[in-house]
Motif scaffolding. Structure first.
Motif, PDB file in Angstrom:
ATOM      1  N   SER A  54       0.837  -1.235  -0.045  1.00 14.31           N
ATOM      2  CA  SER A  54      -0.049  -0.125   0.044  1.00 14.31           C
ATOM      3  C   SER A  54       0.738   1.271   0.172  1.00 14.31           C
ATOM      4  CB  SER A  54      -0.926  -0.038   1.154  1.00 14.31           C
ATOM      5  OG  SER A  54      -1.493   1.245   1.153  1.00 14.31           O
ATOM      6  N   ASP A  55       1.872   1.189   0.654  1.00 16.07           N
ATOM      7  CA  ASP A  55       2.928   2.526   0.763  1.00 16.07           C
ATOM      8  C   ASP A  55       3.540   2.676  -0.411  1.00 16.07           C
ATOM      9  OD1 ASP A  55       1.953   3.437   3.289  1.00 16.07           O
ATOM     10  OD2 ASP A  55       3.595   2.383   4.427  1.00 16.07           O
ATOM     11  N   ILE A  56       3.832   1.604  -1.061  1.00 18.43           N
ATOM     12  CA  ILE A  56       4.574   1.628  -2.130  1.00 18.43           C
ATOM     13  C   ILE A  56       3.912   2.291  -3.439  1.00 18.43           C
ATOM     14  CG2 ILE A  56       5.568   0.179  -4.363  1.00 18.43           C
ATOM     15  CD1 ILE A  56       6.781  -1.721  -1.984  1.00 18.43           C
ATOM     16  N   TYR A  57       2.573   1.886  -3.501  1.00 22.02           N
ATOM     17  CA  TYR A  57       1.642   2.380  -4.513  1.00 22.02           C
ATOM     18  C   TYR A  57       1.374   3.971  -4.234  1.00 22.02           C
ATOM     19  CZ  TYR A  57       1.710  -1.895  -7.244  1.00 22.02           C
ATOM     20  OH  TYR A  57       2.096  -2.867  -7.941  1.00 22.02           O
TER      21      TYR A  57
ATOM     22  N   GLU B  70       2.544   9.631  -6.148  1.00 19.13           N
ATOM     23  CA  GLU B  70       3.181  10.886  -5.846  1.00 19.13           C
ATOM     24  C   GLU B  70       4.198  11.123  -6.863  1.00 19.13           C
ATOM     25  OE1 GLU B  70       4.313  11.037  -1.890  1.00 19.13           O
ATOM     26  OE2 GLU B  70       2.430  10.893  -0.960  1.00 19.13           O
ATOM     27  N   ALA B  71       5.185   9.914  -7.337  1.00 19.75           N
ATOM     28  CA  ALA B  71       5.970  10.370  -8.050  1.00 19.75           C
ATOM     29  C   ALA B  71       5.656  10.495  -9.451  1.00 19.75           C
ATOM     30  CB  ALA B  71       7.121   9.097  -8.018  1.00 19.75           C
TER      31      ALA B  71
ATOM     32  N   TYR C 265      -8.571   0.335  -4.360  1.00 21.75           N
ATOM     33  CA  TYR C 265      -7.091   0.234  -4.688  1.00 21.75           C
ATOM     34  C   TYR C 265      -6.587   1.131  -5.541  1.00 21.75           C
ATOM     35  CZ  TYR C 265      -6.862  -3.879  -1.486  1.00 21.75           C
ATOM     36  OH  TYR C 265      -6.910  -4.792  -0.410  1.00 21.75           O
ATOM     37  N   THR C 266      -7.462   1.533  -6.762  1.00 20.59           N
ATOM     38  CA  THR C 266      -6.911   2.406  -7.862  1.00 20.59           C
ATOM     39  C   THR C 266      -7.242   3.789  -7.259  1.00 20.59           C
ATOM     40  OG1 THR C 266      -9.343   2.275  -8.813  1.00 20.59           O
ATOM     41  CG2 THR C 266      -7.667   0.783  -9.623  1.00 20.59           C
ATOM     42  N   GLN C 267      -8.123   4.058  -6.390  1.00 19.82           N
ATOM     43  CA  GLN C 267      -8.484   5.390  -5.529  1.00 19.82           C
ATOM     44  C   GLN C 267      -8.975   6.189  -6.916  1.00 19.82           C
ATOM     45  OE1 GLN C 267      -5.263   7.303  -3.584  1.00 19.82           O
ATOM     46  NE2 GLN C 267      -4.615   5.335  -2.367  1.00 19.82           N
ATOM     47  N   TYR C 268      -9.972   5.556  -7.952  1.00 22.31           N
ATOM     48  CA  TYR C 268     -10.318   6.388  -8.657  1.00 22.31           C
ATOM     49  C   TYR C 268     -11.782   6.060  -8.713  1.00 22.31           C
ATOM     50  CZ  TYR C 268      -6.236   8.026 -11.010  1.00 22.31           C
ATOM     51  OH  TYR C 268      -4.835   8.643 -11.211  1.00 22.31           O
ATOM     52  N   LYS C 269     -12.759   7.179  -9.090  1.00 18.49           N
ATOM     53  CA  LYS C 269     -14.159   6.836  -8.869  1.00 18.49           C
ATOM     54  C   LYS C 269     -14.677   6.660 -10.510  1.00 18.49           C
ATOM     55  CE  LYS C 269     -15.322   9.985  -5.338  1.00 18.49           C
ATOM     56  NZ  LYS C 269     -15.774  11.202  -4.766  1.00 18.49           N
ATOM     57  N   PRO C 270     -15.702   6.061 -10.788  1.00 18.17           N
ATOM     58  CA  PRO C 270     -16.080   5.716 -12.270  1.00 18.17           C
ATOM     59  C   PRO C 270     -16.099   7.147 -12.870  1.00 18.17           C
ATOM     60  CG  PRO C 270     -17.254   4.365 -10.718  1.00 18.17           C
ATOM     61  CD  PRO C 270     -16.635   5.377  -9.930  1.00 18.17           C
ATOM     62  N   SER C 271     -16.649   8.127 -12.322  1.00 20.06           N
ATOM     63  CA  SER C 271     -16.715   9.312 -13.246  1.00 20.06           C
ATOM     64  C   SER C 271     -15.468   9.825 -13.559  1.00 20.06           C
ATOM     65  CB  SER C 271     -17.376  10.397 -12.169  1.00 20.06           C
ATOM     66  OG  SER C 271     -16.752  10.644 -11.052  1.00 20.06           O
ATOM     67  N   GLU C 272     -14.326   9.672 -12.647  1.00 20.68           N
ATOM     68  CA  GLU C 272     -13.041  10.266 -12.928  1.00 20.68           C
ATOM     69  C   GLU C 272     -12.416   9.523 -14.172  1.00 20.68           C
ATOM     70  OE1 GLU C 272     -11.727  11.435  -8.535  1.00 20.68           O
ATOM     71  OE2 GLU C 272     -11.160   9.502  -9.199  1.00 20.68           O
TER      72      GLU C 272
END
Length: 490
Positions: A224-227, A232-233, A429-436
């Motif tokens: 989790s920390d790696i991703y 950020e990178a 896990y992707t931290q993306y909503k479908p609208s995004e």
């Protein structure tokens, strides 16, 4: 291959003969194929009809299999010794006697037998906190939901064992195990390493993809920390999104697509890992974002960036002479090395860059956890869609993590058009909503439906093979339902 690669330069010792044998630099980049078919690995555009395709039998470089010698685990004996030292209770204290009486008893008493089990006393100066389980945090509790106390370290009353009484030994071992039982529960909240990470979304029914603690390559406690670090990178290692309009005057998006299509062929011929291809494209775009270059040197930039990426990712990277050979000796070795130095100096040797392939590995795992689709079909189809995005210059506007998540969305939609491709696990896990994902998914959908064109067939031909389950031949539905992009559906 080294002989073929160096043959052009070893023909004559004089520099004039080298210049005479050097092929004319690339004059133009077009989408026109050769009369007899594709030129293959050679010059990007066909200036002369004599460009020969690189023979896969002579160009494929066998990858050496490095055998790693297994190291002996020396901590096993130390661990067992420590466990026995901490679990065996201390002997009962002897009665206090005077020094003369103890001396007389030692002289008169017969020699004792060597005991079968010699209990080791725990030193009194060692604090109890040092015996805490290393897998638990400071505020963790045992599995029976009771805090450990010092009573568990009390030594049971027993005498030295001078015979082989197995029942007494079993009784002592059982009592020690009951008093010093270490928790085997791995699902401890302390190993989540979520101290400073921001909570992505409040979602229920999320499947855990980091539950495999046995495989060290998965890095379950740190994944989790790696991703989070990669997210950020990726903002710092991205190329400009308009460098072809603002910086380049002799290069257009079509030339860039032709170069990448040719590099896909080169990667297949030399059996390079996918990360090498993604890094190569990243280096090319980042270099073009700040350096103007003419079209005659665009292929030179491509082979130099692939040489750098191969040195970074591959176990056995192709030699410089081989990259000269696959360009039909259009460039000499010194020219490739000079371009390599220019790229490295401009990028300040910052070769580590998050690509869509980095995120795709984790997102595929999240998609396969709660999906009944064939695992390989989903993985290969997502890889195919992600590699198609490399050809499209307009997709540089989206970060690599968004492209990877959109590739998963579109792949699941192609495999099951009637089922909502997004769920709570993928959103977590992707931290993306479908609208995004809506704009990027639609761009990938158009690219997959229309295709890169008949003049850019490398990726389509690559994934039409049996080893990739023929995923490039799968038909995509003509439209995407709008309800799939509503955030309430996940």
């Amino acid at each position: 291959m080294a002989e073929h690669a160096g043959g052009a330069k070893a023909a004559g010792p004089a520099a004039a003969q080298q210049q005479a044998k050097k092929r004319v630099a690339l004059g133009n980049l077009t989408n026109v194929a050769a009369p007899g078919g594709r030129s293959g690995c050679g010059k990007i555009a066909v200036v002369a009809a004599g460009n020969a395709r690189l023979n896969s039998a002579t160009s494929a470089v066998p990858v050496k299999k490095v055998s790693l010698a297994s190291a002996r685990n020396g901590s096993a004996n130390r661990g067992s010794a420590t466990k026995s030292a901490s679990t065996r209770p201390a002997p009962a204290p002897a009665p206090v006697t005077s020094r003369h009486e103890s001396t007389a008893q030692k002289e008169s008493a017969p020699p004792r037998k060597v005991p079968t089990v010699v209990p080791i006393a725990v030193p009194a100066i060692v604090p109890f906190s040092s015996f805490a389980s290393p897998g638990n945090s400071g505020d963790s509790i045992s599995t029976d939901e009771t805090m450990s106390t010092c009573d568990s370290m009390k030594s049971p009353d027993f005498e030295y064992i001078d015979n082989g009484d197995s029942s007494l030994l079993d009784s002592l071992q059982r009592r020690a195990n009951e008093n010093l039982r270490i928790s085997d529960d791995r699902a401890v909240e302390g190993v989540k390493w979520k101290k400073d990470a921001t909570a992505p979304m409040e979602i229920d029914n999320v499947c855990d993809v980091d539950e495999n603690y046995e495989d060290p390559q998965l890095c379950a406690t740190l994944a989790s920390d790696i991703y989070m670090h990669l997210r950020e990178a990726e903002t710092r290692k991205r190329p400009s999104t308009d460098f072809l309009e603002t910086i380049q005057k002799d290069v257009n998006p079509s030339m860039r697509a032709i170069l990448i299509d040719w590099l896909v062929e080169v990667a297949e011929e030399y059996r390079l890992v996918p990360d090498t291809l993604y890094l190569t494209v990243n280096y090319i775009d980042r270099f073009l974002s700040g350096n103007e270059i003419n079209r005659q040197r665009l292929q030179l930039l491509g082979v130099a960036c692939m040489l750098i990426a191969a040195k970074y990712e591959e176990i056995c990277a192709p030699q410089v002479e081989e990259f000269c050979y696959i360009t039909d000796n259009t460039y000499f070795k010194d020219e490739v090395l000079d371009m390599e130095a220019s790229v490295l100096n401009y990028l300040k040797f910052e070769m580590t860059a998050p690509t869509a392939k980095c995120f795709l590995r984790r997102f595929v795992r999240a998609a396969q956890v709660s999906d009944e689709d064939p695992a390989l079909h989903l993985e290969f189809l997502a890889n195919y869609v992600a590699e198609l995005s490399l050809l499209e210059y307009s997709l540089l506007a989206y970060p690599p993590s968004l492209v990877a998540a959109s590739a998963i969305f579109l792949s699941k939609f192609i495999l099951q058009p009637t089922k909502n491709p997004w769920n709570s696990t993928l959103a977590h896990y992707t931290q993306y909503k479908p609208s995004e994902l809506c704009d990027c998914v639609k761009a990938l959908h158009r690219l997959h439906s229309v295709g890169p064109g008949s003049n850019l067939p490398a990726i389509r031909e690559k994934y039409s093979q049996h080893k990739y389950k023929f995923v490039s031949k799968k038909q995509c539905p003509p439209s995407l339902p709008a309800e799939f992009f509503r955030d309430t559906t996940c």
